[in-house]
Design a protein around this motif. Structure first.
Motif, PDB file in Angstrom:
ATOM      1  N   MET B   1      58.494  24.188  49.118  1.00 41.55           N
ATOM      2  CA  MET B   1      58.801  24.353  47.700  1.00 41.55           C
ATOM      3  C   MET B   1      57.554  24.058  46.865  1.00 41.55           C
ATOM      4  N   ASN B   2      57.291  24.873  45.884  1.00 49.47           N
ATOM      5  CA  ASN B   2      56.120  24.631  45.040  1.00 49.47           C
ATOM      6  C   ASN B   2      56.403  25.157  43.638  1.00 49.47           C
ATOM      7  N   PHE B   3      56.364  24.266  42.678  1.00 53.06           N
ATOM      8  CA  PHE B   3      56.681  24.671  41.307  1.00 53.06           C
ATOM      9  C   PHE B   3      55.427  24.986  40.474  1.00 53.06           C
ATOM     10  N   ASP B   4      54.271  24.980  41.115  1.00 49.37           N
ATOM     11  CA  ASP B   4      53.034  25.239  40.360  1.00 49.37           C
ATOM     12  C   ASP B   4      52.802  26.737  40.176  1.00 49.37           C
ATOM     13  N   PHE B   5      52.314  27.092  39.009  1.00 50.40           N
ATOM     14  CA  PHE B   5      51.895  28.473  38.788  1.00 50.40           C
ATOM     15  C   PHE B   5      50.477  28.652  39.303  1.00 50.40           C
ATOM     16  N   THR B   6      50.118  29.887  39.637  1.00 47.57           N
ATOM     17  CA  THR B   6      48.737  30.148  40.027  1.00 47.57           C
ATOM     18  C   THR B   6      47.873  30.182  38.761  1.00 47.57           C
ATOM     19  N   GLU B   7      46.577  30.073  38.979  1.00 44.10           N
ATOM     20  CA  GLU B   7      45.642  30.131  37.857  1.00 44.10           C
ATOM     21  C   GLU B   7      45.817  31.448  37.089  1.00 44.10           C
ATOM     22  N   GLU B   8      46.029  32.548  37.830  1.00 43.38           N
ATOM     23  CA  GLU B   8      46.195  33.846  37.173  1.00 43.38           C
ATOM     24  C   GLU B   8      47.460  33.860  36.331  1.00 43.38           C
ATOM     25  N   GLN B   9      48.533  33.299  36.887  1.00 42.76           N
ATOM     26  CA  GLN B   9      49.798  33.277  36.138  1.00 42.76           C
ATOM     27  C   GLN B   9      49.637  32.486  34.843  1.00 42.76           C
ATOM     28  N   ILE B  10      48.917  31.390  34.910  1.00 42.14           N
ATOM     29  CA  ILE B  10      48.685  30.588  33.704  1.00 42.14           C
ATOM     30  C   ILE B  10      47.859  31.386  32.695  1.00 42.14           C
ATOM     31  N   MET B  11      46.867  32.093  33.223  1.00 46.37           N
ATOM     32  CA  MET B  11      46.004  32.886  32.331  1.00 46.37           C
ATOM     33  C   MET B  11      46.786  34.019  31.660  1.00 46.37           C
ATOM     34  N   ILE B  12      47.680  34.632  32.430  1.00 47.45           N
ATOM     35  CA  ILE B  12      48.495  35.727  31.889  1.00 47.45           C
ATOM     36  C   ILE B  12      49.429  35.199  30.806  1.00 47.45           C
ATOM     37  N   LYS B  13      50.037  34.057  31.076  1.00 49.39           N
ATOM     38  CA  LYS B  13      50.930  33.434  30.094  1.00 49.39           C
ATOM     39  C   LYS B  13      50.153  33.146  28.801  1.00 49.39           C
ATOM     40  N   GLN B  14      48.936  32.618  28.960  1.00 49.61           N
ATOM     41  CA  GLN B  14      48.112  32.291  27.793  1.00 49.61           C
ATOM     42  C   GLN B  14      47.706  33.559  27.038  1.00 49.61           C
ATOM     43  N   ALA B  15      47.366  34.596  27.814  1.00 47.73           N
ATOM     44  CA  ALA B  15      46.975  35.863  27.177  1.00 47.73           C
ATOM     45  C   ALA B  15      48.141  36.424  26.376  1.00 47.73           C
ATOM     46  N   ALA B  16      49.346  36.330  26.957  1.00 48.16           N
ATOM     47  CA  ALA B  16      50.535  36.833  26.264  1.00 48.16           C
ATOM     48  C   ALA B  16      50.781  36.000  24.998  1.00 48.16           C
TER      49      ALA B  16
ATOM     50  N   MET C 190      44.941  42.312  31.648  1.00 47.10           N
ATOM     51  CA  MET C 190      45.553  42.064  32.960  1.00 47.10           C
ATOM     52  C   MET C 190      44.571  42.406  34.086  1.00 47.10           C
ATOM     53  N   ARG C 191      43.883  43.518  33.899  1.00 51.42           N
ATOM     54  CA  ARG C 191      42.910  43.952  34.900  1.00 51.42           C
ATOM     55  C   ARG C 191      41.787  42.909  35.022  1.00 51.42           C
ATOM     56  N   GLY C 192      41.340  42.436  33.868  1.00 50.54           N
ATOM     57  CA  GLY C 192      40.280  41.416  33.850  1.00 50.54           C
ATOM     58  C   GLY C 192      40.715  40.165  34.582  1.00 50.54           C
ATOM     59  N   ILE C 193      41.951  39.773  34.368  1.00 52.18           N
ATOM     60  CA  ILE C 193      42.459  38.557  35.021  1.00 52.18           C
ATOM     61  C   ILE C 193      42.495  38.743  36.531  1.00 52.18           C
ATOM     62  N   MET C 194      42.938  39.916  36.974  1.00 48.35           N
ATOM     63  CA  MET C 194      43.018  40.140  38.417  1.00 48.35           C
ATOM     64  C   MET C 194      41.629  40.249  39.051  1.00 48.35           C
ATOM     65  N   MET C 195      40.653  40.709  38.285  1.00 42.49           N
ATOM     66  CA  MET C 195      39.301  40.882  38.848  1.00 42.49           C
ATOM     67  C   MET C 195      38.508  39.579  38.842  1.00 42.49           C
ATOM     68  N   ALA C 196      38.966  38.605  38.041  1.00 44.89           N
ATOM     69  CA  ALA C 196      38.139  37.411  37.808  1.00 44.89           C
ATOM     70  C   ALA C 196      37.739  36.709  39.103  1.00 44.89           C
ATOM     71  N   ARG C 197      38.679  36.636  40.040  1.00 44.32           N
ATOM     72  CA  ARG C 197      38.383  35.921  41.279  1.00 44.32           C
ATOM     73  C   ARG C 197      37.388  36.668  42.169  1.00 44.32           C
ATOM     74  N   GLN C 198      37.286  37.983  41.950  1.00 46.47           N
ATOM     75  CA  GLN C 198      36.358  38.746  42.789  1.00 46.47           C
ATOM     76  C   GLN C 198      34.929  38.699  42.265  1.00 46.47           C
ATOM     77  N   LYS C 199      34.759  38.185  41.044  1.00 53.41           N
ATOM     78  CA  LYS C 199      33.397  38.133  40.488  1.00 53.41           C
ATOM     79  C   LYS C 199      32.682  36.883  40.999  1.00 53.41           C
ATOM     80  N   PRO C 200      31.342  36.947  41.131  1.00 55.50           N
ATOM     81  CA  PRO C 200      30.620  35.792  41.679  1.00 55.50           C
ATOM     82  C   PRO C 200      30.668  34.579  40.747  1.00 55.50           C
ATOM     83  N   LEU C 201      31.003  33.439  41.333  1.00 54.84           N
ATOM     84  CA  LEU C 201      30.929  32.164  40.605  1.00 54.84           C
ATOM     85  C   LEU C 201      30.102  31.240  41.504  1.00 54.84           C
ATOM     86  N   LYS C 202      28.852  31.072  41.106  1.00 56.34           N
ATOM     87  CA  LYS C 202      27.927  30.324  41.954  1.00 56.34           C
ATOM     88  C   LYS C 202      27.934  28.853  41.542  1.00 56.34           C
ATOM     89  N   VAL C 203      28.117  27.982  42.506  1.00 57.68           N
ATOM     90  CA  VAL C 203      28.085  26.550  42.206  1.00 57.68           C
ATOM     91  C   VAL C 203      26.680  26.028  42.497  1.00 57.68           C
TER      92      VAL C 203
END
Lengths: 324, 379, 249
Positions: B1-16, C190-203
């Protein structure tokens, strides 16, 4: 050991903020048992420079060089750093203006000197050197220790006040060593509205929000500002709608202001707006919604439609001005 | 069980949420004038919300149902009309074509639908048959290489703004619901007439019309799914649509709750803040629990859908509970506001009118209870 | 031509500020983190410039100093449209430290234009951009409210009391931007959000450095006295109060 105050001039004249910075620097110098030295760049007449003595400066270093009539961050910072080194200053005071924001950080790096912005009062302690400052736009205050031997303080406007402390200042020409090549930015033109009171200088500000309903309703607001010798401002939705220019937007992401009197007309007082105006000495709010959060920040409130109240206010202030 | 949203889901919610902020400026006016949010829908499509569930192969966002319902909730919180436009387009329009369309149909319609160039509508309800899809009067007669469509559809969201109509119609009346087909009808086909704009109680900024078909020739290639599959498509569509309407109801309830909470912390009565009166504080507590319950039901239904598990029962429960709770919560929000709640300026009366529709469309609360009870009795 | 935008990870501007029990820090539990609003406008303008440049601007990168918890904010910048990102793996102790780290991290990257916001909305420092410029020995222009290209030349508006100056800086340079630089921050698609993880993030690991300042204590602001209400039918009373009680006019 000394306190060096960088004094900004506006076309050769000093303003209240400059005198406040000098007053503040002189008080710190007094606490430290040392002298306050003012530094002026650009063309300022000697009799104007001497006025800095009224606020506690015992010496004025002048760099009377026309190249400093336009701001170049690198060149200004280089000269200020030279002056600090020449005077052996261990505290440098600047205002909270855009010029300080442009120049002070560069001086800080040149001198490996800790820098604190938005300082809200005198040092709480000289060792370790601790200054109070606003954080989160006044939603909290913090004490910050500056750990380096040289300390740079940018004073938040109106947080100390202008204090007379008459000294006889001596003027000393300072021959700064700076090549023409050091000036890497070029001012090609200047756009300035004349005769308008500048927002960050204004003692009184009359401001309008979404409750003003449209750009066409600004007339009475401007009239009131005219009577009071005030600047006009607006809240964010107003500038976003394009009813007023962005330069008039006050609030957290716009201009942070600290006038003596802020009159908010039809502004509900979103938290971000209040963050930008809460340093005003007195806030008057006019809003038709008695629950509007602006009233919790205001000293005086009128519940009513700003468009109806404004003409009444104009009449009352006109009468007051005629009688006083 | 996991109630956490993914980073993308949080970002989408914020964008909306950031998008929805812009709706607030004119939501009252559009509701009053029953004005379609043309500019807002343009931005909604620029941001990719109109094709967010569609496979990226067709230009969509390829997002999961959880992301989608988070976005619907945020938008509904401010403006349920925009949420329903988005919901019908995504959950019924795009979904129907993507789930049941041929490759040619997908390639023809989806790329234009994800950009918002073409908005989808779902034409099921009829003057004499609401959510009851079994008794379709609209006919799609098989004429060899085309269907001849005649009949009237009612309460059609996106009817005038939309152009890709998924029409549910009867081809073999003797087979009853096994004789129903789903057809893709282009609005500009000859014989399609859009009826007058419905003057609705709420969701007034979305366009709702009846649509008349008069000897409309629809090529066979426009049939969605197999011959006689239409009823199944309609039912499946509503099953998914319910999750989205349920999240819309959660958004409406959340919007009303937030406004009531804010108001009760600012407004004083009998010398203390409203929130300091236990009768008000308890109302707020009850609202909060109901919203949390409703949201969890919606999220579970969305999770089941995302994980390819049966979600019919979960969706029905979410829709019934969220819609009925939204009605209660918005009513209480108006009550907390007192007289201010009854005027337009304070939004809650609008939210109350909007909540009412969530109990009616895409299956009334009573229909949901039929779905739920049938399932639990069968078990 | 390449643009670098420096972003800072700050609490949402609507955050209710609470202090920790010992009052030595702000309580950051349950805080929602955002891109510093001025930095976000800088990023928006950088992307607009790239889109309008017909390929002349090849890349917009973002950089931030922070530990791993800052990555969602950095990825939001990627979702908004930045091409790649750097994270200097360290707690940003103060502006001096952060500027030093970023100068070190990008010294071999040859960015032509570096953009950052004029202020941070959390600790209200305005030092970072100028410090970075000094560490890199680049010219800087502060209070920039407009940024345009005139052919190969960069023209920026610098706000001054009552107006603005048009300034032409030599490149590479640092533009420290304020409100007006972009109309409003971009919402990621939405497209930007889905692509974000594929872009380079250098530590990038932090270089040894000390902070110059340290926050040692915090306190809440003084509560304000209740607002005095004036009858709208008698606004003369307000004038009287401002004159006699507040002594402001």
């Amino acid at each position: 050991m000394s306190v060096l105050i960088y004094t900004e001039n506006f076309d050769g004249k000093f303003k209240k903020t400059t005198f406040e910075t000098v007053s503040y620097g002189a008080e710190i110098a007094h606490q430290m048992g040392t002298t306050a030295i003012a530094l002026s760049l650009g063309s300022v007449a000697d009799n104007e420079l001497l006025t800095l003595g009224n606020y506690g400066a015992s010496k004025v270093l002048k760099v009377n060089d026309a190249r400093f009539s336009n701001l170049d961050n690198q060149a200004f910072a280089a000269v200020i750093a030279q002056a600090v080194e020449k005077e052996g200053a261990n505290v440098v005071i600047m205002s909270g203006s855009n010029i300080a924001k442009a120049v002070a950080p560069r001086v800080s790096v040149k001198l490996k000197a800790g820098l604190v912005f938005a300082v809200s009062g005198l040092p709480k302690n000289l060792s370790p050197f601790t200054v109070p400052k606003k954080v989160f736009h006044g939603k909290a205050f913090a004490d910050v220790v500056i750990k380096s031997p040289v300390k740079i303080i940018s004073l938040a406007q109106n947080s100390f006040g202008v204090k007379e402390n008459r000294q006889t200042a001596v003027i000393e020409a300072f021959d700064a060593k700076i090549d023409d090549a050091a000036f890497k930015t070029k001012v090609t033109s200047v756009e300035k509205s004349t005769g308008k009171i500048i927002l960050t200088d204004a003692e009184i500000i009359v401001s309008g929000g979404r409750g003003m309903k449209s750009a066409d309703n600004w007339k009475p607001l401007e009239e009131l500002a005219g009577i009071l010798g005030a600047a006009t401002a607006c809240s964010r939705p107003v500038s976003d709608e394009g009813w007023r220019p962005h330069s008039e937007h006050v609030g957290q992401t716009g201009k942070i202001i600290a006038p003596n009197l802020y009159i908010a007309c039809g502004i509900s007082g979103a938290i971000q707006h209040l963050a930008g105006v809460s340093s005003s000495k007195v806030i008057v709010a006019i809003n038709s919604d008695k629950e509007a959060p602006i009233f919790s920040a205001a000293d005086y409130g009128i519940i009513g439609d700003a468009q109806k109240v404004l003409p009444e206010l104009i009449g009352a202030f006109k009468k007051f001005k005629a009688e006083n | 069980m996991n109630f956490d949203f993914t980073e993308e889901q949080i970002m989408i919610k914020q964008a909306a949420r950031d998008f929805a902020k812009k709706l607030e400026a004119d939501v009252i006016e559009r509701d009053y004038k029953a004005e379609y949010p043309t500019q807002h829908i343009k931005e909604l499509s620029n941001l990719g919300f109109l094709g967010m569930l569609v496979n990226p192969k067709y230009g969509g966002g390829g997002m999961d149902t959880i992301s989608y319902i988070l976005a619907v909730e945020e938008i509904a919180k401010i403006d349920a009309s925009v949420a329903v436009i988005m919901s019908v387009h995504n959950s019924l329009g795009c979904w129907g074509i993507e789930a049941y369309g041929t490759e040619a149909q997908k390639e023809k319609y989806l790329p234009q639908m994800v950009t918002g160039e073409k908005i989808g509508a779902f034409l099921l309800s009829e003057p004499e048959a609401g959510s009851d899809a079994t008794s379709q009067k609209t006919l799609a007669e098989d004429k060899g290489d085309y269907y001849l469509v005649n009949g009237t559809k009612n309460w059609i969201t996106n009817a005038s703004s939309g152009s890709v109509f998924l029409v549910i119609a009867q081809t073999y009346p003797e087979l009853q619901h096994h004789g129903i087909n789903a057809l893709i009808v282009d609005k500009d086909m000859p014989g399609v007439t859009i009826g007058p704009h419905e003057d609705k109680m709420g969701m007034r900024s979305s366009d709702t019309h009846s649509v008349m078909f008069n000897d409309v020739i629809v090529p066979k290639e426009n049939r969605l799914g197999g011959d006689g599959f239409g009823f199944k498509i309609a039912m499946k569509g509503l099953e998914g649509g319910r999750i989205s309407i349920a999240s819309q109801a959660v958004g409406i309830a959340q919007g009303a709750y937030e406004r009531a909470l804010q108001y009760s912390k600012e407004r004083k009565a009998f010398g203390k803040l409203l929130a300091e009166h236990q009768s008000v504080a308890f109302k707020l507590a009850e609202m909060y629990v109901k919203i949390e319950n409703a949201r969890n039901l919606v999220l579970k239904a969305a999770w089941l859908k995302d994980n390819h598990k049966p979600y019919g029962l979960a969706g029905a429960m979410a829709k019934q509970y969220a819609a009925d709770s939204a009605m209660e919560i918005t009513t209480e929000a108006v009550q907390i506001h007192g007289g201010y709640g009854y005027v337009k300026e304070y939004h809650v009366e609008r939210l109350m009118r909007e909540a009412k529709l969530t109990q009616i469309y895409e299956g009334t609360s009573e229909i949901q209870k039929i779905v739920i009870s049938r399932q639990i009795l069968r078990a | 031509m390449k643009i670098l935008v420096c972003i800072s990870n700050v609490p949402d501007t609507t955050t209710k500020i609470k202090l920790t029990a010992d009052k030595t820090a702000i309580d950051l539990a349950n805080v929602q983190w955002i891109i510093n609003p001025w930095d976000e406008l800088a990023l928006t303008r950088a992307l607009e410039l790239k889109e309008a440049s017909a390929g002349k601007i090849t890349k917009v990168s973002v950089i931030s100093v922070g530990n791993q918890s800052a990555e969602p904010t950095i990825r939001k910048a990627l979702a908004i449209g930045a091409d790649d990102a750097f994270r200097v793996n360290a707690e940003a102790k103060d502006a001096y430290f952060a500027a030093f780290q970023i100068a070190e991290a990008v010294k071999t990257e040859a960015y032509d234009i570096i953009l950052c916001g004029i202020e941070s909305s959390d600790y209200n420092g305005s030092a970072f951009g100028g410090m970075l410029a000094e560490f890199m020995d680049h010219p800087s222009v502060s209070s920039v409210s407009n940024f345009e290209f005139a052919g190969e030349v960069v023209k920026v508006n610098r706000e001054i009391p009552g107006g603005y100056e048009v300034v032409e800086p030599a490149l590479p340079f640092v533009a420290i931007v304020q409100k007006g630089i972009a109309k409003e921050p971009r919402i990621p698609s939405m497209r930007g959000i889905m692509m974000a993880r594929q872009k380079p993030l250098k530590v990038v690991e932090a270089a040894p450095a000390e902070a110059m300042t340290e926050f040692v204590a915090f306190e809440p602001p003084q509560p304000k006295a209740a607002c005095k209400m004036v009858d709208p039918a008698n606004v003369a009373e307000l004038v009287e109060l401002l004159h006699k009680e507040a002594k402001i006019i």
